[in-house]
Design an enzyme around this catalytic site. Structure first.
Site, mmCIF file in Angstrom:
data_model
loop_
_atom_site.group_PDB
_atom_site.id
_atom_site.type_symbol
_atom_site.label_atom_id
_atom_site.label_comp_id
_atom_site.label_asym_id
_atom_site.label_seq_id
_atom_site.Cartn_x
_atom_site.Cartn_y
_atom_site.Cartn_z
ATOM 1 N N CYS A 1 0.855 -1.182 0.000
ATOM 2 C CA CYS A 1 0.000 0.000 0.000
ATOM 3 C C CYS A 1 0.895 1.237 0.000
ATOM 4 O O CYS A 1 0.893 2.004 -0.957
ATOM 5 C CB CYS A 1 -0.903 0.015 1.215
ATOM 6 S SG CYS A 1 -2.134 -1.291 1.216
ATOM 7 N N GLU B 1 4.245 1.078 1.990
ATOM 8 C CA GLU B 1 5.324 0.718 2.878
ATOM 9 C C GLU B 1 6.702 1.040 2.297
ATOM 10 O O GLU B 1 7.027 0.651 1.185
ATOM 11 C CB GLU B 1 5.249 -0.779 3.223
ATOM 12 C CG GLU B 1 3.942 -1.178 3.883
ATOM 13 C CD GLU B 1 2.832 -1.535 2.903
ATOM 14 O OE1 GLU B 1 2.227 -0.604 2.312
ATOM 15 O OE2 GLU B 1 2.559 -2.718 2.706
#
Lengths: 264, 787
Positions: B431, B433
């Protein structure tokens, strides 16, 4: 010193260049039929009834229209958005109502902004004394200047005031070589007569400097407010202009040599 | 999009997600063999990998230019019974659930019933994990305090770096052999373990080369029977590419894409890593091939686009492996989080945006697929054209590409101790990271429900939903005289649950290191080969374990509400407030109205509320940041939810911010749905008050009406807004460009809106594929429009 403000909008993107914070002053000498902020006409702070709905239940509540702000109070809000002004080439816009109806408060704000190197813009009806306006002008980077009707009698009919002072003030700002963007509300059947357009263009062509023109097509967004705040709405039966028509008017101005855009 | 790509895309879109028992049967067959019993654990895994790749069916889709499927056909998804065994009941749930379903045939169920289930019951990694965790871990997990990423899926979560686009597997085998011959059996007590690991890597390298040869063989057969002359030539060319890569370093644009794709298939066949796998900085990796071939006249721009689009379809053919239980709730999507990075800076710090970057942006816009996900890295050196081109795609309303701050990513990586060059080669995956690509194992360990923890603190450690004591006894909050005592109690509970989570992760990490090494993945990430150590055992240069905080916006509003209404304004006592939440605000409508509409909220650039966001953030950060993991690295935090904010909300009762029981929490670091009322710039200011640079990623979503972005001024303002956020160290932002009205219409007539894509939290999804509660959550988010 206090000012009466009815709203402060962050991320205003059609009130001058870049991302702006628009400070809406309460109180206006005009009463334009099409005004979409009719609650800003009166300079009083008003308490009105409001109904809230929560989980299907109706709750009655009070809503305050307008709030008293100190210079510091407004500057606190302005300071929050400096990063956006800098990234976008934006700044602060004083609007209303008529911001210069509270010209002392407006002048202080403009001075404070200048100290902070913030670009300023004043959105005005121009309906005020030339002395005050020229003083304001020395602390203003850009004017958004409303012209609503070139014909004085019609101007009086639809706004409640004469346009003589307004036109003279525009000439004065032009003489002062101020940056001015002309804003013209396009209201079908009220100010879109062809001969009036010709007169308007003739007036504008006599100015010494070029000033871009924004056409602001009439929209009904504000109409519900009239009911809510108990103000008479005179625009029933007038419809929003369609895009072909707007384009036609825009072309007329463009062809006459005026840099013209639609919307803020 | 040309006709071929249109056909490929359509075929991929209409393929039915279904379970294939092929891998399960092959892995079972291998684990039953005598060979399996005689070898070390790394060799066992490598030989299993080899057995699967040598025996699985080969699938070449008509028209395609890049080959290699994980299953027997597109969207036919294998299972990993050695990690997580599906019961027949699970297969039925997967088959018949209304959203994110996977069909399973009678044949698959029979194979499971007769062969897979009897063999694996009692032997799976999942059972090992749950048998080894403490009671308090299980209690917290069952109460919804946190989730666990590794219970059904293997650790993975890494991204390919630049090396593998310049290296073939034959060269890696040479390195491995040198490594083995240099082992010091006299002084290095790990020499045997290293030898087994290195041998396993060599087996895995050969396995992927052979798999490519098998594809080449199939392509040659197809070419023989192909009647269309053009396709015949194409098939022969593809066969020769598969005979060159991944054995050798790629020489052409086409070879580079095929090379990566075999690597991708290898990683997601070896285990079911979360996230799948990711080519990372695609515009950077491919640019040298692109320039060389354009110069030599062997590639046209149209040709490059066609190859990229064929490559895009391959990602779309591969849904995430089927998830069940809590794992399905925290990540309810087919998306498998392969996030293509574009832009950013080069290793020398200069602007990395190039001509190919813009071509790939065209591909993203034209393909409009959920997979692969895509993102742009914007640095202060990126030209505005890059950001504006991105904004034009975002405006089309499918939530891609997401927008990241390269300068913040680099500083985050430096804060964690990476070298400047490794940091510049990094980016974001999954997402949002942050990771050092090609050199880091950065595992997400699970979502962490900050709001539930506060709920437990409000009830002195007892879960009001079950009456069970789950947390610490931190005192009766109604007797507290100051707000600081409330924060104190919260800090103690957070520390308590972080301890439980960290201990659990340190146990689970060892279970994977000892039982499920990944010799194939270890080939790809530095410095596994040179250290002779597996990726799952600390072989990567950097090893990070992330705990993902959820509910920052909600919890900020809860604490603000208590401070404002109980302590400062004294509108209500804590006892009354608690009573109202227990009753889910039944008969407390007026109170709820005050909490929702007349209490300061996070997301409005109001310091009174935002102060609590930094308090909570720091409490969470202090409890996690810098704690050692078992792989020589550290625990860090990030702030993202995927879909866990819906699940976490469902296990949390009503809260003092006026949120009703079981409703979703806020997502990422976004304000609670509808709480932000001062426009997007105020949201950005609030979100900037936490220290993004001490995280490994934060997630901020905003919803814009299409009208706001209609003209150039709107787009320019969006660009400025993003630049301003990044100047304040914001990590990531993404936009839904849609109106609530459109979404309501899509709920009423899903059949007319099959293509409607929305941004969820760190990924996009088809609106129709979202659960009802998540659909409602997205509709309730504030809609920024013109005033």
């Amino acid at each position: 010193m206090f000012g009466t403000i009815f709203d402060i909008v962050h991320f205003a993107i059609h009130d001058g260049p870049g991302i702006r914070q628009t400070i809406f002053f309460k109180g206006c000498p005009l009463s334009c039929w099409w005004c979409h902020n009719p609650e800003s006409r009166s300079s009083d702070i008003k308490l009105v009834d409001r109904e809230e709905t929560m989980d299907g239940f109706k709750l009655s509540d009070k809503e305050t229209i307008g709030m008293r702000y100190s210079i510091d109070g407004v500057m606190t809000e302005i300071n929050k958005d400096i990063v956006f002004f800098e990234e976008s080439g934006g700044g602060v816009t004083l609007s209303g109502g008529e911001p210069l109806q509270q010209h002392e408060f407006a002048l202080e704000l403009l001075k404070e902004c200048r100290k902070l190197e913030i670009h300023t813009c004043v959105d005005t009806t121009g309906n005020l004394s030339s002395d005050i306006l020229s003083n304001i002008a020395s602390y203003t980077d850009l004017f958004l200047y409303d012209l609503k009707h070139i014909d004085d009698a019609q101007h009086i009919k639809y706004t409640g005031v004469s346009n003589k002072q307004i036109l003279n003030n525009l000439k004065m700002l032009d003489e002062m070589k101020k940056d001015v963007w002309i804003r013209f509300p396009l209201i079908p059947g009220i100010n879109d007569d062809e001969s009036d357009f010709l007169r308007l263009m003739e007036f504008l062509s006599k100015l010494k400097n070029d000033h871009p023109i924004s056409l602001l097509p009439y929209h009904k967004i504000g109409s519900q407010k009239y009911n809510r705040y108990g103000i008479e709405y005179k625009m029933n039966g007038i419809s929003e202009p369609d895009s072909d028509y707007i384009f036609q008017i825009k072309s007329m101005f463009t062809n006459a040599g005026f840099a013209t855009s639609v919307g803020g | 999009m040309n006709e071929r790509i249109t056909r490929l895309r359509e075929k991929s879109q209409s393929a039915i997600p279904q379970i294939s028992a092929e891998r399960a049967l092959l892995v079972t067959e291998f684990y039953k063999s005598d060979l399996c019993q005689q070898v070390s654990v790394p060799m066992r895994r490598a030989l299993a990998f080899d057995h699967i790749l040598n025996n699985k069916s080969i699938c070449i889709v008509d028209d395609e230019l890049i080959v290699g499927e994980r299953g027997p056909k597109p969207k036919s998804v294998p299972t990993y019974p050695e990690i997580n065994l599906h019961s027949l009941e699970d297969l039925e749930i997967l088959h018949s659930r209304p959203k994110v379903w996977f069909k399973s045939s009678d044949e698959v169920r029979k194979a499971y019933k007769d062969i897979v289930i009897p063999f694996w019951t009692g032997k799976t990694n999942r059972e090992k994990i749950f048998n080894n965790l403490d009671r308090n871990w299980i209690d917290a997990y069952e109460a919804g305090v946190f989730t666990e990423f590794q219970e059904q899926r293997a650790p993975g979560h890494t991204v390919l770096g630049p090396k593998m686009f310049k290296t073939g597997f034959m060269e890696l085998i040479q390195q491995i052999r040198i490594g083995i011959s240099n082992l010091d059996f006299f002084n290095d007590e790990d020499a045997y373990n290293k030898r087994e690991e290195l041998k396993a890597m060599e087996v895995s390298a050969n396995a992927i080369i052979n798999f490519a040869y098998r594809n080449a063989g199939e392509l040659e057969l197809l070419a023989q029977s192909e009647t269309d002359e053009d396709r015949k030539i194409e098939l022969m060319k593809m066969a020769s590419i598969c005979r060159n890569v991944p054995a050798n370093a790629p020489q052409t644009f086409h070879e580079a894409l095929q090379h990566y794709w075999f690597i991708h298939i290898g990683v997601i066949t070896e285990v079911n890593p979360w996230d799948s796998f990711n080519p990372g900085r695609l515009d950077q990796h491919l640019y040298p091939f692109y320039c060389k071939e354009i110069d030599e006249g062997t590639l046209t721009i149209e040709g490059a686009i066609e190859l990229l689009e064929s490559f895009w379809v391959k990602f779309n053919n591969h849904p995430a492996p089927p998830k069940i239980g809590v794992t399905a709730k925290e990540s309810s999507t087919y998306t498998d989080f392969s996030l293509i990075n574009l832009g950013g800076v080069k290793a020398d710090g200069s602007d990395a945006v190039n001509e190919l970057t813009y071509i790939i942006l065209d591909v993203i816009e034209e393909m409009r697929l959920l997979q692969p996900s895509s993102m742009v890295q914007v640095s202060k050196k990126s030209p505005n054209r890059f950001l504006k081109r991105t904004a034009r795609i975002v405006k089309t309303g499918f939530g891609q590409p997401s927008i990241f701050n390269t300068d913040a990513i680099i500083q985050q990586l430096l804060y964690q101790g990476k070298s400047l060059e490794d940091a510049r080669n990094g980016g974001a995956s999954g997402c949002v990271e942050t990771g050092a690509f090609g050199t880091e194992s950065y595992i997400l360990t699970g979502y962490f429900n900050l709001v539930k923890i506060f709920e437990l603190a409000m009830h002195n450690g007892v879960d009001p939903l079950t009456g069970k004591k789950v947390g610490l006894s931190t005192g009766d909050m109604s007797k507290f005289d100051s707000f600081d005592q409330i924060l104190d109690a919260m800090a103690k509970q957070v520390k308590y649950f972080v301890d439980i989570k960290v201990k659990g992760t340190n146990i689970i990490d060892r279970i994977f290191a000892e039982n499920l090494p990944v010799p194939f993945l270890s080939l790809l990430i530095d410095d596994c080969i040179s250290s002779g150590t597996d990726y799952n055992n600390g072989g990567a240069r950097y090893n990070t374990s992330y705990i993902q905080g959820v509910g920052l916006g909600s919890l900020t509003d809860i604490l603000t509400s208590i401070k404002y209404n109980v302590f400062d304004e004294k509108n209500v006592s804590f006892g009354e407030l608690l009573k109202a939440t227990i009753s889910n605000f039944k008969d407390h409508i007026e109170l709820r109205n005050n909490l929702v509409n007349h209490t300061p909220k996070y997301g409005n650039d109001n310091d009174y509320a935002d102060e609590q966001a930094t308090s909570i953030f720091n409490i969470f950060l202090d409890a996690v940041d810098g704690r050692p993991n078992t792989k020589g690295g550290h625990f860090r935090i990030n702030m993202l939810p995927t879909t866990s904010h819906v699940y976490f909300g469902s296990v949390t009762g009503a809260t003092p911010d006026g949120r009703l029981a079981h409703k979703p929490l806020s997502e990422g670091i976004s304000p609670f749905q509808g709480a932000d009322r001062k426009g997007p710039s105020a949201v950005i200011k609030s979100a900037s008050k936490i220290d993004h640079l001490k995280t490994g990623g934060t997630l901020l979503n905003q919803k814009f009406t299409p009208a706001l972005l209609e003209d150039e001024k709107g787009l320019d303002s969006l660009v400025s807004l993003i630049r301003a956020y990044f100047r304040m160290d914001g990590h990531h932002i993404q936009f839904n460009v849609v109106t609530a009205k459109q979404l309501r219409e899509a709920q009423k007539h899903p059949e007319n809106h099959k293509d409607l894509i929305v941004r969820v939290a760190g990924y996009s999804d088809y609106f129709n594929d979202l659960g009802d509660e998540l659909q409602e959550e997205i509709i309730r988010r504030s809609e920024h429009k013109e005033y």
